[in-house]
Design an enzyme around this catalytic site. Structure first.
Site: not given
Length: 248
Positions: A8, A129
């Site tokens: 990330d 998500d």
């Protein structure tokens, strides 16, 4: 089953968030390209990369870091975060990405996802998500009223390569994968599902190798790998042994 190590990106660095909160970022490596090469050397087959800044900004924000990652590893890379147009998709795929992950745009403009799948077959994944059972967008900052399965079903038959399903309520806190909702999603659609959020230990890997979870394409691991809670050699040995058993 594939175990996808995660990188990330925030400010050009390799970080992990807690519960999707940009204010709770822990830096694990200031050199994402070196981290990508390390994952390859450890035996991983794929790499999962998220441009966190891009997810919030709505456009690529860590392009240099992603380019460096692509040069550093021979492994296929999937990238999500801030990819919102066909031009962005084409630009990234032409630079060597194996596939792009479309999240916010899948909610806002599902027709674009379907068009992208036609134009780039096998190279477009959808990122779903979820927080509290509802789909979140704009880097997880905004909640929608859209259900997880409701969104996934919009892409049945479109040629989506995979759905990356992240339970935000478990992301980065090592509480284990939300098996009930993950398997419910996998049962509801024919698109391969990749589990993300909460993978905590080898027990999660073992759970993924059980018969009812074999419909999953794999799982993404971040903090558990970085914190040493999962030993890569042991995890990959389990996966490879299971793969050999299935093909015997």
């Amino acid at each position: 089953m594939i175990l996808f190590p995660a990188i990330d990106l925030k400010g050009g660095q390799c970080v992990r968030l807690k519960l999707g909160d940009m204010q709770q970022a822990t830096v694990y490596n200031t050199d994402p390209a070196a981290q990508a090469k390390s994952f390859e050397d450890q035996g991983f087959e794929w790499l999962h990369v998220v441009d966190l800044d891009g997810a919030f900004a709505g456009h690529s924000a860590n392009g240099d870091a992603v380019e460096a990652i692509l040069k550093a590893t021979k492994n296929p890379v999937q990238l999500g975060g801030g990819i919102r147009t066909l031009d962005h998709i084409e630009a990234w795929l032409s630079r060597g990405l194996r596939r792009v992950i479309l999240g916010t745009v899948a909610v806002r403009n599902p027709e674009l996802v379907i068009e992208a799948c036609r134009k780039f077959p096998g190279r477009v994944a959808v990122g779903i998500d979820a927080k509290g059972g509802k789909v979140a967008v704009e880097g997880w900052a905004e909640a929608s009223e859209l259900g997880i399965i409701e969104l996934a079903k919009k892409f049945e038959g479109a040629g989506v390569a995979a759905i990356i399903y992240t339970d935000i309520d478990r992301d980065g806190i090592l509480t284990g994968i939300n098996w009930s909702s993950t398997l419910e999603l996998a049962d509801a659609v024919s698109i391969p599902v990749i589990a993300s959020g909460g993978l905590a230990s080898l027990n999660d890997i073992k759970r993924m190798l059980q018969p009812d979870a074999r419909k999953l394409e794999g799982a993404i691991s971040g903090r558990a790998l970085y914190d040493g809670r999962i030993d890569p050699k042991e995890a990959l040995a389990l996966i490879n042994a299971n793969r050999a058993k299935e093909t015997a």
